[in-house]
Design an enzyme around this catalytic site. Structure first.
Site, PDB file in Angstrom:
ATOM      1  N   ARG A   1       0.798  -1.224   0.000  1.00 22.01           N
ATOM      2  CA  ARG A   1       0.000   0.000   0.000  1.00 22.01           C
ATOM      3  C   ARG A   1       0.834   1.280   0.000  1.00 22.01           C
ATOM      4  NH1 ARG A   1      -4.647  -2.078   4.183  1.00 22.01           N
ATOM      5  NH2 ARG A   1      -5.709  -3.361   2.674  1.00 22.01           N
TER       6      ARG A   1
ATOM      7  N   SER B   1     -11.218  -2.142  -1.675  1.00 31.03           N
ATOM      8  CA  SER B   1     -11.122  -2.190  -0.225  1.00 31.03           C
ATOM      9  C   SER B   1     -11.027  -0.744   0.256  1.00 31.03           C
ATOM     10  CB  SER B   1      -9.885  -2.992   0.179  1.00 31.03           C
ATOM     11  OG  SER B   1      -9.743  -2.998   1.571  1.00 31.03           O
TER      12      SER B   1
ATOM     13  N   GLU C   1      -8.913   4.335   2.800  1.00 30.47           N
ATOM     14  CA  GLU C   1      -7.814   3.950   1.927  1.00 30.47           C
ATOM     15  C   GLU C   1      -7.986   4.554   0.527  1.00 30.47           C
ATOM     16  OE1 GLU C   1      -5.242  -0.002   1.240  1.00 30.47           O
ATOM     17  OE2 GLU C   1      -7.327  -0.293   1.747  1.00 30.47           O
TER      18      GLU C   1
END
Length: 140
Positions: free
Chosen positions: A14, A64, A134
């Protein structure tokens, strides 16, 4: 900042150098290497099957949406708060995996952002856990 070579990308889970410099990736050049066709196909099928089992691939989605909070899973917290299937406009908390917001028809950016806000507020009120988004917003 211009083009970055792979070793300059600071690639990790990430994270890339682009997370820090505010730039956007607009083009990618990839160098592939030959491999065993059947082995590659088996691995692709295996990975796809695992994703399909756990993720709502049958709908377009924002992916997500929340980072994993320490000691918890965002999807589990969202589900425990009774938000699975919750909708705002065309955006819905996935019934398959509550950590995903899916477009079940005509969702707008505002629908998704409003649903993110509702999820964060509800999870915090019920669990005192702050869910960090996110999804990266570009623009206003």
């Amino acid at each position: 900042p211009g083009a970055l070579k792979a070793e300059e990308m600071e690639l990790s889970y990430r994270h890339t150098a682009y997370c820090e410099n505010g730039a956007a990736i607009t083009e990618v050049t990839v160098a592939l290497k030959p491999g065993d066709r059947e082995e590659i196909r088996r691995k692709m099928d295996e990975l796809y099957s695992r994703r399909k089992e756990k993720q709502p691939l049958e709908y377009p989605s924002a992916g997500s949406v929340f980072k994993r909070p320490a000691g918890n899973f965002a999807g589990t917290l969202i589900e425990k708060c009774g938000l699975k299937g919750r909708r705002i406009g065309g955006a819905m908390v996935s019934e398959k995996h509550a950590g995903f917001i899916v477009n079940c028809g005509g969702a707008t950016c505002k629908d998704v952002l409003d649903l993110i806000e509702l999820i964060q507020k509800t999870v915090y009120e019920q669990t005192q856990v702050t869910l960090e988004c996110e999804v990266k917003r570009i623009g206003r």
